[in-house]
Design a protein around this motif. Structure first.
Motif, PDB file in Angstrom:
ATOM      1  N   UNK A 118       0.878  -1.177   0.000  1.00  0.00           N
ATOM      2  CA  UNK A 118       0.000   0.000   0.000  1.00  0.00           C
ATOM      3  C   UNK A 118       0.908   1.219   0.000  1.00  0.00           C
ATOM      4  N   UNK A 119       0.612   2.153  -0.905  1.00  0.00           N
ATOM      5  CA  UNK A 119       1.509   3.315  -1.029  1.00  0.00           C
ATOM      6  C   UNK A 119       0.709   4.612  -1.028  1.00  0.00           C
ATOM      7  N   UNK A 120       1.381   5.697  -0.668  1.00  0.00           N
ATOM      8  CA  UNK A 120       0.778   7.027  -0.777  1.00  0.00           C
ATOM      9  C   UNK A 120       1.899   8.041  -0.920  1.00  0.00           C
ATOM     10  N   UNK A 121       1.662   9.029  -1.802  1.00  0.00           N
ATOM     11  CA  UNK A 121       2.674  10.053  -2.055  1.00  0.00           C
ATOM     12  C   UNK A 121       2.354  11.342  -1.294  1.00  0.00           C
ATOM     13  N   UNK A 122       3.430  12.023  -0.886  1.00  0.00           N
ATOM     14  CA  UNK A 122       3.347  13.343  -0.242  1.00  0.00           C
ATOM     15  C   UNK A 122       3.899  14.358  -1.238  1.00  0.00           C
ATOM     16  N   UNK A 123       3.386  15.574  -1.210  1.00  0.00           N
ATOM     17  CA  UNK A 123       3.749  16.523  -2.266  1.00  0.00           C
ATOM     18  C   UNK A 123       5.188  17.029  -2.136  1.00  0.00           C
ATOM     19  N   UNK A 124       5.943  16.953  -3.253  1.00  0.00           N
ATOM     20  CA  UNK A 124       7.358  17.364  -3.174  1.00  0.00           C
ATOM     21  C   UNK A 124       7.541  18.824  -2.787  1.00  0.00           C
ATOM     22  N   UNK A 125       6.555  19.666  -3.129  1.00  0.00           N
ATOM     23  CA  UNK A 125       6.694  21.094  -2.840  1.00  0.00           C
ATOM     24  C   UNK A 125       6.677  21.370  -1.333  1.00  0.00           C
ATOM     25  N   UNK A 132       7.971  12.234  -1.976  1.00  0.00           N
ATOM     26  CA  UNK A 132       8.141  11.261  -0.894  1.00  0.00           C
ATOM     27  C   UNK A 132       6.967  10.305  -0.882  1.00  0.00           C
ATOM     28  N   UNK A 133       7.276   9.030  -0.743  1.00  0.00           N
ATOM     29  CA  UNK A 133       6.252   7.985  -0.780  1.00  0.00           C
ATOM     30  C   UNK A 133       6.288   7.209   0.529  1.00  0.00           C
ATOM     31  N   UNK A 134       5.112   6.910   1.052  1.00  0.00           N
ATOM     32  CA  UNK A 134       5.008   6.014   2.205  1.00  0.00           C
ATOM     33  C   UNK A 134       4.640   4.630   1.690  1.00  0.00           C
ATOM     34  N   UNK A 135       5.217   3.611   2.290  1.00  0.00           N
ATOM     35  CA  UNK A 135       5.023   2.233   1.826  1.00  0.00           C
ATOM     36  C   UNK A 135       4.712   1.346   3.025  1.00  0.00           C
ATOM     37  N   UNK A 136       3.530   0.735   2.993  1.00  0.00           N
ATOM     38  CA  UNK A 136       3.210  -0.269   4.028  1.00  0.00           C
ATOM     39  C   UNK A 136       3.196  -1.632   3.348  1.00  0.00           C
ATOM     40  N   UNK A 137       3.999  -2.508   3.870  1.00  0.00           N
ATOM     41  CA  UNK A 137       4.139  -3.801   3.210  1.00  0.00           C
ATOM     42  C   UNK A 137       4.210  -4.922   4.239  1.00  0.00           C
ATOM     43  N   UNK A 138       3.775  -6.103   3.814  1.00  0.00           N
ATOM     44  CA  UNK A 138       3.938  -7.251   4.706  1.00  0.00           C
ATOM     45  C   UNK A 138       5.198  -8.023   4.325  1.00  0.00           C
ATOM     46  N   UNK A 139       5.809  -7.611   3.143  1.00  0.00           N
ATOM     47  CA  UNK A 139       7.027  -8.321   2.742  1.00  0.00           C
ATOM     48  C   UNK A 139       8.177  -7.955   3.682  1.00  0.00           C
TER      49      UNK A 139
END
Ligand code: MC0
Length: 140
Positions: A118-125, A132-139
């Protein structure tokens, strides 16, 4: 809040050529290749290292069309680092906390990312010019 650097996303014109480069120069191995229509990319994850909090990767990104996030980035800036992805435990909670601090969210809710994350981006400005991207993973 941030557990580790999950991946560094690198924009390129030719995915196959760039994979060969990273394999031959750094000895990295491709562990996943996907087309993500929603994000407008063809991408490959190359494993770099394993840590206590999970693995880290280089993510090579080729745009599916010029009128995509990576296509526009390439036209404007050329090849290079496109974004940094950080691992988080709970992406929804992290988005709430970050938004409350006044940082603009590109994604209000998580979307589908590489290797089932699951990912979500934050605004570069709002983050000193760094997408910047947040990543939630079970891997792991
Ligand atoms: C654009 N800007 C960036 C940037 N992309 N700055 C730093 N790093 C980047 N990667 C800057 C531009 O230079 C411009 O600055 C301003 O942001 C607006 O950019 P734009 O080209 O006019 O485009 P917008 O506003 O339509 O879109 C920018 C935005 C977009 C960041 C919102 O690219 C976006 O939604 N990105 C998130 C999705 C994404 O990147 N997907 C591809 C990877 P100036 O100063 O000229 O105004 S998908 C992925 O990685 C998945 C598969 C995964 O990890 O699993």
């Amino acid at each position: 809040m941030l557990l580790r650097i999950d991946h560094v996303g690198i924009a390129c014109h030719n995915l196959n050529e760039k994979i060969e480069f990273y394999e031959s120069v750094f000895g990295l191995t491709v562990v996943s290749r996907e087309i993500n229509e929603e994000q407008g990319v063809r991408e490959a994850m190359l494993h770099v290292a394993d840590g206590d909090q999970g693995a880290s990767y280089v993510q090579l990104l080729e745009p599916l069309h010029p009128d995509t996030a990576v296509g526009k980035f390439l036209a404007k800036r050329g090849e290079g680092v496109h974004h940094v992805g950080y691992g988080v435990t709970d992406i929804t909670k992290a988005l709430e906390e970050i938004s409350a601090k006044g940082v603009r969210l590109v994604d209000e809710r998580p979307r589908h990312g590489s290797m089932g994350a699951s990912i979500a981006f934050l605004h570069p400005k709002d983050i000193g010019g760094v997408l910047t991207e947040l990543v939630e993973t079970s891997r792991r």
